[in-house]
Every structure is written in structure tokens, then in C-alpha cells.
Scaffold this motif. Sequence first.
Motif, PDB file in Angstrom:
ATOM      1  N   CYS A  74       3.046   6.190  -2.425  1.00  0.00           N
ATOM      2  CA  CYS A  74       4.173   7.084  -2.721  1.00  0.00           C
ATOM      3  C   CYS A  74       4.216   7.370  -4.213  1.00  0.00           C
ATOM      4  O   CYS A  74       5.016   6.792  -4.946  1.00  0.00           O
ATOM      5  N   VAL A 105      -1.337   6.173   5.085  1.00  0.00           N
ATOM      6  CA  VAL A 105      -0.455   5.001   4.920  1.00  0.00           C
ATOM      7  C   VAL A 105       1.002   5.457   4.904  1.00  0.00           C
ATOM      8  O   VAL A 105       1.865   4.873   5.564  1.00  0.00           O
ATOM      9  N   ARG A 106       1.264   6.527   4.140  1.00  0.00           N
ATOM     10  CA  ARG A 106       2.642   7.040   4.048  1.00  0.00           C
ATOM     11  C   ARG A 106       3.172   7.427   5.426  1.00  0.00           C
ATOM     12  O   ARG A 106       4.282   7.058   5.808  1.00  0.00           O
ATOM     13  N   ALA A 134       0.844  -1.206   0.000  1.00  0.00           N
ATOM     14  CA  ALA A 134       0.000   0.000   0.000  1.00  0.00           C
ATOM     15  C   ALA A 134       0.873   1.248   0.000  1.00  0.00           C
ATOM     16  O   ALA A 134       0.541   2.255  -0.640  1.00  0.00           O
ATOM     17  N   TYR A 135       1.990   1.158   0.691  1.00  0.00           N
ATOM     18  CA  TYR A 135       2.935   2.287   0.759  1.00  0.00           C
ATOM     19  C   TYR A 135       3.493   2.593  -0.624  1.00  0.00           C
ATOM     20  O   TYR A 135       3.615   3.748  -1.018  1.00  0.00           O
ATOM     21  N   ARG A 136       3.792   1.501  -1.368  1.00  0.00           N
ATOM     22  CA  ARG A 136       4.324   1.662  -2.729  1.00  0.00           C
ATOM     23  C   ARG A 136       3.327   2.439  -3.596  1.00  0.00           C
ATOM     24  O   ARG A 136       3.692   3.350  -4.327  1.00  0.00           O
ATOM     25  N   ASP A 137       2.040   2.083  -3.451  1.00  0.00           N
ATOM     26  CA  ASP A 137       1.012   2.794  -4.225  1.00  0.00           C
ATOM     27  C   ASP A 137       0.812   4.220  -3.731  1.00  0.00           C
ATOM     28  O   ASP A 137       0.486   5.122  -4.500  1.00  0.00           O
ATOM     29  N   ARG A 180      10.388   7.642  -2.774  1.00  0.00           N
ATOM     30  CA  ARG A 180      10.172   6.625  -1.734  1.00  0.00           C
ATOM     31  C   ARG A 180      11.335   6.587  -0.731  1.00  0.00           C
ATOM     32  O   ARG A 180      11.147   6.217   0.413  1.00  0.00           O
ATOM     33  N   VAL A 238       9.767  -2.252  -1.164  1.00  0.00           N
ATOM     34  CA  VAL A 238       8.868  -1.291  -1.824  1.00  0.00           C
ATOM     35  C   VAL A 238       9.199  -1.176  -3.320  1.00  0.00           C
ATOM     36  O   VAL A 238       8.307  -1.258  -4.159  1.00  0.00           O
TER      37      VAL A 238
END
Lengths: 120, 206
Positions: A23, B125-126, A18-21, B36, B149
Motif C-alpha cells: 500500500c 497482495v492488496r 506485505a500489505y503494508r509494503d 491503507r 498495518v
Amino acid sequence: MSGGNQNLERELDRLLAAYRDACEAPEPSADFMPTLWARIEAAEQGWSERLWKWANGLAAAAAVASVLLVALQMAARPAPDYYSSTYVESLLAQTDAELAPVELAGVPSMDPGPAERPER
Amino acid sequence: MLVENDIVERARAGDAQAFNEIVQAYRRRIFGTVSRLIGRPEDVEDVAQEVFIRLYYSLDQLRSPEVFEPWLYRLTVNAALDYLRKRRKRKQEARVADLSEQQVMMADAAAGSKLEVERREKARVREFVDTLLAGVSEEDRILLTLKEVEGLSLKELEKIYRVNENALKVRLFRARQRVLRAYAARREEEARKGTSDERRESESGA
């Protein structure tokens, strides 16, 4: 590994996905390339300026070092006599040394004694 | 590879046009990775430019075009690490979590459309993952981000970090365990908070 830990591992994997999406990368601005080239040129100029300054510094240091070395050498060595005497005195000293009488074994002196000298 | 080997060769030989082609091809990918790795969208462009400047000046040291991508990743990781170190020094800088909170607040103030809800969720989420990753060193955070990631393989990471796979595995395992512990602690904390909130609500209802 316990079941609780496995669940946590799975949840963490989901969270990282979810973090990948989440960011999303920002879009590059329109002046990305001109700014990049300007920065490259500025860096190049900075380097050549630094090189120039470094070379100047090195030349100045070399000049100072050579002056110091010459001064040190002059101070350490005593001045020879011929610097403090006249030309005639130096010439005489040299001639005396060259014309000293040579003593040869078994050869009588050519110089007549005072008794043999003709009287005037 | 996003560019042909001969373009890399030409760029190595000093061809500015070939270098431009490389930048155009990798710009988006580097933006994504940097974004990221550093977690601050407003500084992404600056760090990405730094990556390409380093690339420009180090292309002549590249052994062969085949190792170009790991090389570029390596430059990206180094630029991100340098940025993070500099940022750590600057005390006045806001923390990543604080900034994300600001972004969440700004998003809250905006219209509550579906897009906004989605954006808010992403920001949450971030913020959450950034807080978890803050528990590990910057080096480990970057390594973990590249693996988990960015989705790089161990083989790729081996080329980037120039260390053997086993050493990487150990480092990754330790970093992941630390993040996992932080995650477990956060969940426990949230569960405790949730229970106390419920109790307060039931008490006020009674």
C-alpha cells in the motif's frame, strides 16, 4: 492454540506486513495546498452564508410571531364602552359616578321635601 | 512528533503559516494512513484534505499540543469512516476488489519488466488482504489496520479511541479471529481449486 492455528497466525502476520509494503501512498499533487486553502475558505463562506440565512429566517419568524400576538390580543379583549360612546356621554357617566349623593348616618338630608319647597 | 509544540500552539491561535507547517509535516503520513484505510488511491488526496480541513476547524478544541498526534489520527479515522460510509451508499461505485482486479489487468497489459512483476505482486497482495478485511465491519477493519498495518501501539490506540486497553484488546482479538477464519477459508478454497486443476490436467494428459 493448535500448531495449525499458530502457522495461520504467522502467515497472516507476514501477509499484513506485505500489505503494508504494497500500500504505497500516492504522492500529494502540486496543488494540494492551494486546493486545501480554497476548500477551507469555501467552507467558511458556506458557514457565514448559512448563518446569514438562519439570522434572516429568525428575524422574519420573530416579525410574524409579533404580528400574530398583537392580532390575537386584539381579538381576545372586548372593546371598552368609551370606544363606542361620544365624549360627552363618557364625561357624563364619569361625572355621575363622582357626584352621587353621599348618605351619612344621622345627618338629615339637606334636600328639602316637596312640602317645604317654596312655591313660585 | 513531527512538529514542535509551539507550532501547534501558534496554529491553534489562528496562525495560517503554522497550520501550513503542520500540513507539510504530516501530509505524507496522513496520505499513507488514509491510503491503507480506504483502499482507493484515487480518493486519498480528497480524504487527506478533508482531514486537514477538520483539523483546521477543530484545533481550538485541542486540550494541549501533547495530544496532537492522537487527535490527528482520530480525525483521520473519522474522515476515513465517513468516506467509507458514503461509498457504501453509492451503489454504482466499483468494489475495492474489482478495482484492484482492473489494476491487475492493466498491469498485465503493460510490459512484463521486473518492476511490473513487482507491481503486479503488490496489487495481488492488496486485493487479497482487502478481500479478507472486507469480512469485518468498517470500524474493525480500521482498528485492525491501525494496529497491524500502521503499527500503532495499544497505548496510542487507547488515546485515539478514548476507550480502555482491555476493550480494545477484545475488539482487536475478535476482528483478527474473523480475518483469520476468512484467511483459512480462502486457503482451503485455493487448495481445493489447485487439486481439481491438477486432476483435470492429469485426466486430459491421460
